[in-house]
Design a protein around this motif. Sequence first.
Motif, PDB file in Angstrom:
ATOM      1  N   GLY A 214       0.848  -1.453   0.046  1.00  0.00           N
ATOM      2  CA  GLY A 214       0.148   0.132  -0.007  1.00  0.00           C
ATOM      3  C   GLY A 214       0.830   1.226  -0.011  1.00  0.00           C
ATOM      4  O   GLY A 214       0.589   2.196  -0.813  1.00  0.00           O
ATOM      5  N   VAL A 215       1.820   1.203   0.809  1.00  0.00           N
ATOM      6  CA  VAL A 215       2.657   2.388   0.889  1.00  0.00           C
ATOM      7  C   VAL A 215       3.389   2.867  -0.478  1.00  0.00           C
ATOM      8  O   VAL A 215       3.590   3.642  -1.185  1.00  0.00           O
ATOM      9  CB  VAL A 215       3.981   2.175   1.750  1.00  0.00           C
ATOM     10  CG1 VAL A 215       4.838   3.372   1.832  1.00  0.00           C
ATOM     11  CG2 VAL A 215       3.206   2.210   3.386  1.00  0.00           C
ATOM     12  N   TRP A 216       4.061   1.623  -1.130  1.00  0.00           N
ATOM     13  CA  TRP A 216       4.662   1.745  -2.572  1.00  0.00           C
ATOM     14  C   TRP A 216       3.635   2.178  -3.610  1.00  0.00           C
ATOM     15  O   TRP A 216       4.030   3.162  -4.367  1.00  0.00           O
ATOM     16  CB  TRP A 216       5.152   0.247  -2.970  1.00  0.00           C
ATOM     17  CG  TRP A 216       6.068   0.198  -4.030  1.00  0.00           C
ATOM     18  CD1 TRP A 216       7.301   0.434  -3.886  1.00  0.00           C
ATOM     19  CD2 TRP A 216       5.666   0.414  -5.574  1.00  0.00           C
ATOM     20  NE1 TRP A 216       8.059   0.298  -5.270  1.00  0.00           N
ATOM     21  CE2 TRP A 216       7.198   0.539  -6.052  1.00  0.00           C
ATOM     22  CE3 TRP A 216       4.543   0.402  -6.152  1.00  0.00           C
ATOM     23  CZ2 TRP A 216       6.997   0.408  -7.444  1.00  0.00           C
ATOM     24  CZ3 TRP A 216       4.589   0.558  -7.563  1.00  0.00           C
ATOM     25  CH2 TRP A 216       5.653   0.347  -8.319  1.00  0.00           C
ATOM     26  N   LEU A 217       2.423   1.609  -3.546  1.00  0.00           N
ATOM     27  CA  LEU A 217       1.453   2.047  -4.465  1.00  0.00           C
ATOM     28  C   LEU A 217       1.021   3.632  -4.365  1.00  0.00           C
ATOM     29  O   LEU A 217       1.440   4.243  -5.634  1.00  0.00           O
ATOM     30  CB  LEU A 217       0.284   1.323  -4.635  1.00  0.00           C
ATOM     31  CG  LEU A 217       0.173  -0.135  -4.988  1.00  0.00           C
ATOM     32  CD1 LEU A 217      -0.908  -0.900  -4.663  1.00  0.00           C
ATOM     33  CD2 LEU A 217       0.383  -0.082  -6.590  1.00  0.00           C
ATOM     34  N   ALA A 218       0.885   4.152  -3.071  1.00  0.00           N
ATOM     35  CA  ALA A 218       0.742   5.519  -3.039  1.00  0.00           C
ATOM     36  C   ALA A 218       1.524   6.417  -3.468  1.00  0.00           C
ATOM     37  O   ALA A 218       1.480   7.522  -3.838  1.00  0.00           O
ATOM     38  CB  ALA A 218       0.245   5.475  -1.268  1.00  0.00           C
ATOM     39  N   GLN A 219       3.100   5.982  -3.571  1.00  0.00           N
ATOM     40  CA  GLN A 219       4.087   6.783  -3.848  1.00  0.00           C
ATOM     41  C   GLN A 219       4.607   6.664  -5.188  1.00  0.00           C
ATOM     42  O   GLN A 219       4.931   7.750  -5.815  1.00  0.00           O
ATOM     43  CB  GLN A 219       5.396   6.427  -2.969  1.00  0.00           C
ATOM     44  CG  GLN A 219       5.205   6.594  -1.317  1.00  0.00           C
ATOM     45  CD  GLN A 219       6.195   6.295  -0.592  1.00  0.00           C
ATOM     46  OE1 GLN A 219       7.231   5.513  -1.058  1.00  0.00           O
ATOM     47  NE2 GLN A 219       6.225   6.632   0.665  1.00  0.00           N
ATOM     48  N   ASN A 220       4.047   5.519  -5.768  1.00  0.00           N
ATOM     49  CA  ASN A 220       4.639   5.229  -7.209  1.00  0.00           C
ATOM     50  C   ASN A 220       3.569   4.864  -8.320  1.00  0.00           C
ATOM     51  O   ASN A 220       3.814   4.892  -9.529  1.00  0.00           O
ATOM     52  CB  ASN A 220       5.628   4.085  -7.174  1.00  0.00           C
ATOM     53  CG  ASN A 220       6.721   4.346  -6.318  1.00  0.00           C
ATOM     54  OD1 ASN A 220       7.596   4.972  -6.588  1.00  0.00           O
ATOM     55  ND2 ASN A 220       6.751   3.820  -5.239  1.00  0.00           N
ATOM     56  N   ALA A 221       2.271   4.679  -7.896  1.00  0.00           N
ATOM     57  CA  ALA A 221       1.357   4.367  -8.811  1.00  0.00           C
ATOM     58  C   ALA A 221       1.358   5.168 -10.103  1.00  0.00           C
ATOM     59  O   ALA A 221       1.014   4.724 -11.379  1.00  0.00           O
ATOM     60  CB  ALA A 221       0.017   4.013  -8.265  1.00  0.00           C
ATOM     61  N   HIS A 222       1.384   6.323  -9.629  1.00  0.00           N
ATOM     62  CA  HIS A 222       1.178   7.545 -10.907  1.00  0.00           C
ATOM     63  C   HIS A 222       2.093   7.269 -12.031  1.00  0.00           C
ATOM     64  O   HIS A 222       2.048   7.567 -13.025  1.00  0.00           O
ATOM     65  CB  HIS A 222       1.220   8.850 -10.158  1.00  0.00           C
ATOM     66  CG  HIS A 222       2.674   9.371  -9.642  1.00  0.00           C
ATOM     67  ND1 HIS A 222       3.239   8.694  -8.444  1.00  0.00           N
ATOM     68  CD2 HIS A 222       3.539  10.065 -10.210  1.00  0.00           C
ATOM     69  CE1 HIS A 222       4.398   9.171  -8.234  1.00  0.00           C
ATOM     70  NE2 HIS A 222       4.671   9.968  -9.517  1.00  0.00           N
ATOM     71  N   ARG A 223       3.490   6.763 -11.597  1.00  0.00           N
ATOM     72  CA  ARG A 223       4.498   6.588 -12.649  1.00  0.00           C
ATOM     73  C   ARG A 223       3.928   5.679 -13.685  1.00  0.00           C
ATOM     74  O   ARG A 223       4.573   5.512 -14.739  1.00  0.00           O
ATOM     75  CB  ARG A 223       5.676   6.214 -12.100  1.00  0.00           C
ATOM     76  CG  ARG A 223       6.184   7.286 -11.162  1.00  0.00           C
ATOM     77  CD  ARG A 223       7.403   6.727  -9.983  1.00  0.00           C
ATOM     78  NE  ARG A 223       8.384   6.002 -10.916  1.00  0.00           N
ATOM     79  CZ  ARG A 223       9.005   4.855 -10.586  1.00  0.00           C
ATOM     80  NH1 ARG A 223       8.614   4.247  -9.621  1.00  0.00           N
ATOM     81  NH2 ARG A 223       9.935   4.298 -11.552  1.00  0.00           N
ATOM     82  N   TYR A 224       2.981   4.820 -13.267  1.00  0.00           N
ATOM     83  CA  TYR A 224       2.611   3.876 -14.491  1.00  0.00           C
ATOM     84  C   TYR A 224       1.104   4.173 -14.999  1.00  0.00           C
ATOM     85  O   TYR A 224       0.467   3.384 -15.676  1.00  0.00           O
ATOM     86  CB  TYR A 224       2.429   2.629 -13.784  1.00  0.00           C
ATOM     87  CG  TYR A 224       3.881   2.211 -13.001  1.00  0.00           C
ATOM     88  CD1 TYR A 224       4.742   1.286 -13.722  1.00  0.00           C
ATOM     89  CD2 TYR A 224       4.241   2.703 -11.753  1.00  0.00           C
ATOM     90  CE1 TYR A 224       6.066   1.146 -13.289  1.00  0.00           C
ATOM     91  CE2 TYR A 224       5.387   2.218 -11.258  1.00  0.00           C
ATOM     92  CZ  TYR A 224       6.319   1.546 -12.035  1.00  0.00           C
ATOM     93  OH  TYR A 224       7.709   1.205 -11.391  1.00  0.00           O
ATOM     94  N   GLY A 225       0.673   5.428 -14.625  1.00  0.00           N
ATOM     95  CA  GLY A 225      -0.811   5.696 -14.973  1.00  0.00           C
ATOM     96  C   GLY A 225      -1.648   5.441 -14.339  1.00  0.00           C
ATOM     97  O   GLY A 225      -3.181   5.447 -14.630  1.00  0.00           O
ATOM     98  N   PHE A 226      -1.554   5.097 -12.864  1.00  0.00           N
ATOM     99  CA  PHE A 226      -2.898   4.670 -12.224  1.00  0.00           C
ATOM    100  C   PHE A 226      -2.876   5.531 -10.970  1.00  0.00           C
ATOM    101  O   PHE A 226      -1.725   6.117 -10.417  1.00  0.00           O
ATOM    102  CB  PHE A 226      -2.532   3.376 -11.528  1.00  0.00           C
ATOM    103  CG  PHE A 226      -2.583   2.082 -12.321  1.00  0.00           C
ATOM    104  CD1 PHE A 226      -3.759   1.312 -12.468  1.00  0.00           C
ATOM    105  CD2 PHE A 226      -1.501   1.626 -13.244  1.00  0.00           C
ATOM    106  CE1 PHE A 226      -3.942   0.291 -13.342  1.00  0.00           C
ATOM    107  CE2 PHE A 226      -1.688   0.654 -14.032  1.00  0.00           C
ATOM    108  CZ  PHE A 226      -2.758  -0.243 -14.090  1.00  0.00           C
TER     109      PHE A 226
END
Length: 279
Positions: A214-226
């Motif tokens: 959850g922490v990783w997605l909150a910080q990085n998901a935008h880099r993949y378009g999410f």
Amino acid sequence: MEATFNPPQLPTFVPTGLATAVSTPLPTPKNNVAAELPPPTITPQPIATTTVTQLPTSTPTATLTPTPISPCSKRIPQDDLFTIVTQTYGLSREYAPQDLVLLTDYLPVDVTLGFPTELRQIALQPLIQMIADMQSAGLQPRILSGYRSYAAQAISWDKWNREEPERAAILSARPGHSEHQLGTTVDFGSPELAGIVGIPDIQFHTYFYQTSEGVWLAQNAHRYGFTLSYPRGALEMTGFYYEPWHFRYVGEEMATLLLDLEMYLTEYQLLNQPEPCIP
């Protein structure tokens, strides 16, 4: 999005058919012959009176013809990545994306858990890359849900209302009002969640934000378009409680813009797009 109307340039009407008077000079007499001749007899001629009729001035009136919108129950979007879906604005039971693919054909079973999860083709490669990068970072992401049809959403809604009526509004949406029907939304899970919550085999809980995934997605998901669809404080506008596991693919440009603006997708849509359908 508020539509900005630029009124059309009014045409300039130029009256035509009116005669233009041109002065024609008299010829110059040669060798002073005219001086030796007697003065000509001038017979007065009646003066022609020209009556000019004022042409009417045409003033076209620009008329706005509003784009008709249909009831949300009949709404079938054109697979637009930015389609608004909330508790107010829903989708037709007939709508289904045309480019769905099966994730079990592309991702290992420890990610899909063997579920026949589908997602739109446009989001597939970004998702695969994101999962690979998470695994390279030592994480164990799980995909718990992807595309859900109107009928499948109805089953999910009934299930949660029957099993956990107090949490149903957090865990599910009414059929036709789920972003999952768009085929671009993924619910992620983490093997750490059960230990954090203290409930064996639990899959969905707001404490997902505390897990490593959850922490990783909150910080990085935008880099993949999410982008996270339902952050804290979004209930009033979206109708959904905080869902730290629920990410929607909107493309890297939009996901990054939302992050920079510190806005969530529905907030941006309702501020910048016209009403999509009649609730």
